[in-house]
Design an enzyme around this catalytic site. Structure first.
Site, PDB file in Angstrom:
ATOM      1  N   ASP A  71     -16.732 -13.290   8.322  1.00 48.18           N
ATOM      2  CA  ASP A  71     -15.308 -12.947   8.267  1.00 48.18           C
ATOM      3  C   ASP A  71     -14.948 -12.322   9.607  1.00 48.18           C
ATOM      4  OD1 ASP A  71     -12.831 -11.793   7.937  1.00 48.18           O
ATOM      5  OD2 ASP A  71     -13.295 -10.826   6.023  1.00 48.18           O
ATOM      6  N   TYR A 102     -14.415  -5.244   3.266  1.00 45.11           N
ATOM      7  CA  TYR A 102     -13.047  -5.605   2.870  1.00 45.11           C
ATOM      8  C   TYR A 102     -12.804  -7.031   3.358  1.00 45.11           C
ATOM      9  CZ  TYR A 102      -8.016  -6.080   2.695  1.00 45.11           C
ATOM     10  OH  TYR A 102      -6.746  -6.548   2.426  1.00 45.11           O
ATOM     11  N   TYR A 136       0.820  -1.214   0.000  1.00 47.92           N
ATOM     12  CA  TYR A 136       0.000   0.000   0.000  1.00 47.92           C
ATOM     13  C   TYR A 136       0.855   1.266   0.000  1.00 47.92           C
ATOM     14  CZ  TYR A 136      -3.347  -3.482   1.702  1.00 47.92           C
ATOM     15  OH  TYR A 136      -4.117  -4.610   1.861  1.00 47.92           O
ATOM     16  N   LYS A 167      -5.414 -13.262  12.073  1.00 46.66           N
ATOM     17  CA  LYS A 167      -4.860 -12.174  12.889  1.00 46.66           C
ATOM     18  C   LYS A 167      -4.621 -12.599  14.336  1.00 46.66           C
ATOM     19  CE  LYS A 167      -6.405  -8.291  10.026  1.00 46.66           C
ATOM     20  NZ  LYS A 167      -5.095  -7.908   9.489  1.00 46.66           N
TER      21      LYS A 167
END
Length: 426
Positions: free
Chosen positions: A241, A138, A10, A270
């Site tokens: 998610d 996302y 990014y 994560k």
């Protein structure tokens, strides 16, 4: 000086200043090669929930490395994978009884999407091969995931000609604490899309309660419960998610618990390993799993990441969960939430600032949303001057701290966030 060959994520490599070099960390801080210590307000993209150099997690990796670093799960297994699968079934919503491992959140979502489509094919519905996602969603950067991210405001619009086309419902707008009546418009918007397209939709994907990278949008448990009911009505699987929301971020172990529902498929990553190694888990109910059981080898689930169930990752994930439970992390998260609410939600000056559109807090996550992203230009450098690592994106200045962040450290983070809106240079 020759530029580093390392290509950063990014980042516009032509204009980005040299990346800061981290040489270590302890607790909620990491240390740069110049000796500078920064309080990490983002816990390294929301995964380092125990902070840096946690002795139990480091010891778990070292111990496992002495016996087995990796072995394929194709026809083989090992104790850490077996133990972690059992642990995840124990702690996740009732009914998620089957665990498929992979190596990142994006891949875990790819697994979930493939699982849903193959499920529908093997149920005799090959026409149900599209997915339904939400605007402002996302779900990752791999190709399948990009196709279910927000196609308008998301970062993947330039790939639109390359990606498969799926369906999108409007992002829910009612806040977390909204009464059911205030959520009705959001629910009806979702119903309309399902009514029109359910015949070709395999599954609805959603980040329950917290659309993280889409702007930390915090939505209602009533919407999540309604989504479960609608999926049952229209014979569509429900995929949660929980890559960002899992392991306490919303104030409960999993965001699904706020709504009291079980999805058909749930994805974790994560915080699964406390951020110490890449790993992911895609969990499924008996309803999904049983469709893959057959004498026909072709009906087996057709996916197999090389590093799925890596012993090092499984072992550190088990230790991460043990620390979470033994050290009563949900109580720590409640404390962080109270400070975030006091310092940000209850600050009238912050809400009255002309640049500020909204302030939101849920669990151990908080965001200050501005009208124009230029209002945050320079905020990262400003925070560093005050010893804090903040990394705003777009119109959002946020914190998702490690759960071991102390009250004083939490107030230091919120103080820097508020101070940015008091200076007169922007």
């Amino acid at each position: 000086m020759t530029a580093s060959p390392l290509w950063h994520p990014y980042a516009q490599m032509h204009t980005q200043p040299p990346a800061l070099k981290v040489i270590g960390g302890k607790g909620a801080h990491f240390t740069l090669d110049n000796g500078e210590s920064l309080l990490d307000a983002t816990c390294s993209w929301w995964c380092m929930i125990h902070g840096y150099s946690h002795p139990r997690l480091v010891a778990a990796i070292k111990s496992q490395a002495d016996s087995l670093c990796h072995v394929m799960l194709g026809g083989l297994t090992h104790e850490p994978a077996d133990r972690l699968a059992n642990a995840l079934v124990r702690i996740t919503p009732t009914g998620l009884n089957h665990v498929f491992f992979s190596d990142s959140g994006s891949v875990g979502m790819e697994v979930a999407m493939k699982m849903a489509v193959q499920y529908q094919v093997q149920k005799g519905h090959p026409e149900k091969h599209r997915l339904l996602s939400l605007m402002r969603a996302y779900h990752g950067d791999t190709s399948g995931c990009m196709a279910v991210c927000d196609p308008e405001e998301g970062m993947h619009s330039l790939f639109s000609g390359y990606l498969p086309r799926h369906h999108f419902a409007p992002a829910p707008t009612a806040p977390f604490d909204a009464p059911r009546s205030a959520v009705e418009d959001d629910i009806q918007a979702l119903r309309r899309v399902l009514e029109a397209h359910h015949h070709e939709i395999a599954a609805l994907l959603m980040e329950p309660l917290l659309q993280a990278a889409g702007g930390l949008n915090m939505t209602s448990p009533h919407y999540v419960r309604a989504a479960r009911e609608l999926c049952d009505e229209f014979d569509v699987l429900l995929i949660f998610d929980e890559v960002a929301t899992g392991f306490g971020r919303t104030g409960k172990l999993f965001a699904a618990e706020h709504a009291g529902v079980t999805p058909d498929i749930m994805v974790l990553s994560k915080g699964l390993t406390g951020g110490y190694l890449g790993h992911a888990a895609t969990l499924a109910t008996d309803r999904v799993y049983d469709v893959f059981l057959s004498d026909d080898p072709a009906r087996a689930f057709m996916h197999g990441p090389t590093f799925m169930g890596n012993p090092l990752a499984c072992r550190v994930a088990l230790e991460s969960l043990a620390v979470f439970e033994e050290e009563r992390y949900l109580e720590k998260i409640t404390m962080l939430n109270e400070i975030l609410r006091q310092e940000l939600l209850e600050d009238p000056d912050l809400h009255a600032h002309p640049d500020v559109e909204d302030v939101r807090v849920l669990g151990a996550a908080a965001v200050i949303e501005v009208y124009d992203s230029t209002s945050l230009k320079g905020a990262q450098a400003f925070a560093r001057q005050h010893g804090v690592w903040l990394r705003p994106f777009g119109r959002w200045l946020y914190t998702m701290p490690a759960y071991i962040t102390t009250p004083d450290e939490m107030r230091r983070i919120t103080g820097v966030m508020k101070e940015w809106f008091r200076i007169e240079t922007h």
